[in-house]
Design an enzyme around this catalytic site. Structure first.
Site, PDB file in Angstrom:
ATOM      1  N   LYS A  71       0.835  -1.203   0.000  1.00 58.96           N
ATOM      2  CA  LYS A  71       0.000   0.000   0.000  1.00 58.96           C
ATOM      3  C   LYS A  71       0.871   1.255   0.000  1.00 58.96           C
ATOM      4  O   LYS A  71       1.867   1.342   0.731  1.00 58.96           O
ATOM      5  CB  LYS A  71      -0.906  -0.026   1.229  1.00 58.96           C
ATOM      6  CG  LYS A  71      -1.951   1.082   1.287  1.00 58.96           C
ATOM      7  CD  LYS A  71      -2.856   0.852   2.493  1.00 58.96           C
ATOM      8  CE  LYS A  71      -3.925   1.931   2.617  1.00 58.96           C
ATOM      9  NZ  LYS A  71      -4.835   1.675   3.753  1.00 58.96           N
ATOM     10  N   SER A 145      -9.530   1.882   3.030  1.00 62.00           N
ATOM     11  CA  SER A 145      -8.642   2.639   2.160  1.00 62.00           C
ATOM     12  C   SER A 145      -7.663   1.779   1.372  1.00 62.00           C
ATOM     13  O   SER A 145      -6.999   2.265   0.458  1.00 62.00           O
ATOM     14  CB  SER A 145      -7.852   3.651   2.994  1.00 62.00           C
ATOM     15  OG  SER A 145      -7.051   2.981   3.973  1.00 62.00           O
ATOM     16  N   SER A 169     -10.017  -0.727   7.000  1.00 61.53           N
ATOM     17  CA  SER A 169      -9.430  -0.440   5.693  1.00 61.53           C
ATOM     18  C   SER A 169      -8.827  -1.640   4.975  1.00 61.53           C
ATOM     19  O   SER A 169      -8.522  -1.564   3.789  1.00 61.53           O
ATOM     20  CB  SER A 169      -8.371   0.657   5.814  1.00 61.53           C
ATOM     21  OG  SER A 169      -8.980   1.904   6.014  1.00 61.53           O
TER      22      SER A 169
END
Length: 411
Positions: A71, A145, A169
């Protein structure tokens, strides 16, 4: 969607170490799949040359040769460090600790996955490069996210992606994209080198295609032993009405799955208190992490979140710290009575990209595990439509892993 031909991370790594699989070929295949899936916008930076070089070094370790995405809010030395924001233009000068562990375990990082800007959003639509698209339906959200991680694993680009989870997330995109998301207990995977959203709630987690892979990857990155095989677990189903406020598509898959398991109804800590505590912890900490930064180039929704969070008075933050301890104690007491508590990960299927007012529903069921720091999985449920996830929360990683594996085998 593309499916990987190797049955498991453990099997893939063993084949690489035995010389039966060429890690360079594995990387080339992953790079090709990334190119084929470019329309998803799941990968914000593809490090083809770096990945090829790492693969040529004949990786060893429990994740030998396995292509991985990280990420973009996690620092990877030499790669862009932008956190999805037009306000950032730098390059990481170090590896985050979890990245160092990935490399030490033999994994090959092929690039950076899409994040909702600064991880401060649950839709996966706000990023300097635009929204991430759901591989099941390109007109729909991935959730966030860790949007790119969920989309890339679901599309078969990589078998493992590293995400973060502050209020679901990892679990939310896992549920909306139809993959496994695992947020192990707090501090199992280190947050050093991760851009913080809210330090009281931040966790690092993994997204994979199976529970076994999620457990194996977490063990490889934490030196935590994998869970032994367990017998039939004691399962509690959240009876709180707020957790049962789901759309028909979710309700159908959920009811069908729960009907195949032996469960008892249990009451989770008060939903309103959980929501209030989560917001009053996350908001002020997020504001503190952005003090001194110019926000004029931030995405509009992130600017709005920060403005709203700045209005939380100090007394509410202090109160939230005390409430978090109380909620944790309540959940721990419940988890002494059952092996895990089950609830839908998200009460709706993936919304359309332009859907309004979905944030509250995407976050409805996922905050408690972050407040308590207990491990939580999202496991895909059998469904004929868009993906639906089952969430389980357990007292510790061993219990969570064993129960998740058992449930996956039943469903």
């Amino acid at each position: 969607m593309t499916s990987l031909t190797v049955p498991s991370l453990e099997g893939m790594a063993a084949a690489v170490r035995a010389g039966e699989l060429d890690p360079v070929e594995l990387v080339e295949q992953a790079l090709q799949r990334a190119t084929d899936a470019a329309k998803l916008n799941a990968i914000v930076h593809l490090d083809a040359d770096g990945a090829r070089e790492a693969a040529r070094q004949v990786p060893h370790g429990p994740l030998a040769g396995i292509p991985v995405l990280v990420k973009e809010i996690i620092e990877v030395e030499g790669l862009p460090y932008r956190c999805g924001s037009a306000s950032m233009h730098g390059v990481a000068t170090r590896d985050a600790e979890v990245v160092r562990r990935l490399r030490a375990a033999g994994a090959v990082i092929i690039g950076l996955s899409h994040s909702h800007e600064f991880a401060y959003g649950c839709t996966g639509t706000s990023n300097r490069v635009g929204p991430c698209l759901n591989p099941h339906d390109l007109s729909r959200m991935t959730g966030g996210s860790s949007a790119g991680a969920g989309a890339a694993v679901a599309a078969g680009v990589v078998p493992l992606a590293i995400g973060t989870d502050t209020a679901g997330s990892v679990r939310t995109p896992a549920a909306l994209c139809g993959v496994v998301g695992y947020k192990p207990a707090r501090d199992t995977l280190p947050v050093n080198g991760v851009f913080p959203l809210a330090q009281s709630l931040d966790h690092v987690g993994v997204l994979t295609t199976s529970v076994a892979d999620a457990v194996y990857a977490t063990s490889a990155l934490s030196d935590e032993p994998t869970a032994p095989t367990a017998g039939t677990p004691r399962l509690g189903v959240a009876a709180n009405p707020e957790y049962r406020d789901y759309d028909p598509e979710v309700g159908e898959a959920w009811s069908r799955a729960i009907g195949r398991l032996e469960t008892v109804e249990v009451e989770l800590p008060d939903w309103a208190a959980t929501l209030r505590t989560g917001l009053d912890l996350q908001g002020p900490e997020a504001v503190a992490n952005h003090i001194g930064r110019s926000t004029e180039d931030y995405q509009p929704d992130v600017q709005l979140r920060l403005r709203e969070a700045a209005e939380v008075p100090a007394w509410r933050y202090v109160q939230a710290r005390a409430e978090a301890a109380d909620l944790t104690a309540q959940l721990a007491e419940l988890l002494d009575q059952v092996d895990a508590v089950l609830l839908p990960t998200v009460p709706i299927v993936a919304p359309l990209l332009d859907a309004a007012d979905v944030r509250a529903r995407l976050l409805r069921n996922v905050r408690l595990a972050n407040i308590a720091g207990f491990p939580a999985f999202s496991i895909p449920l059998p469904t004929t439509g868009l993906p639906v996830g089952l969430q389980l929360i357990a007292r510790d990683n061993q219990k969570a892993s064993a129960v998740a594996a058992w449930i996956e085998s039943q469903l």
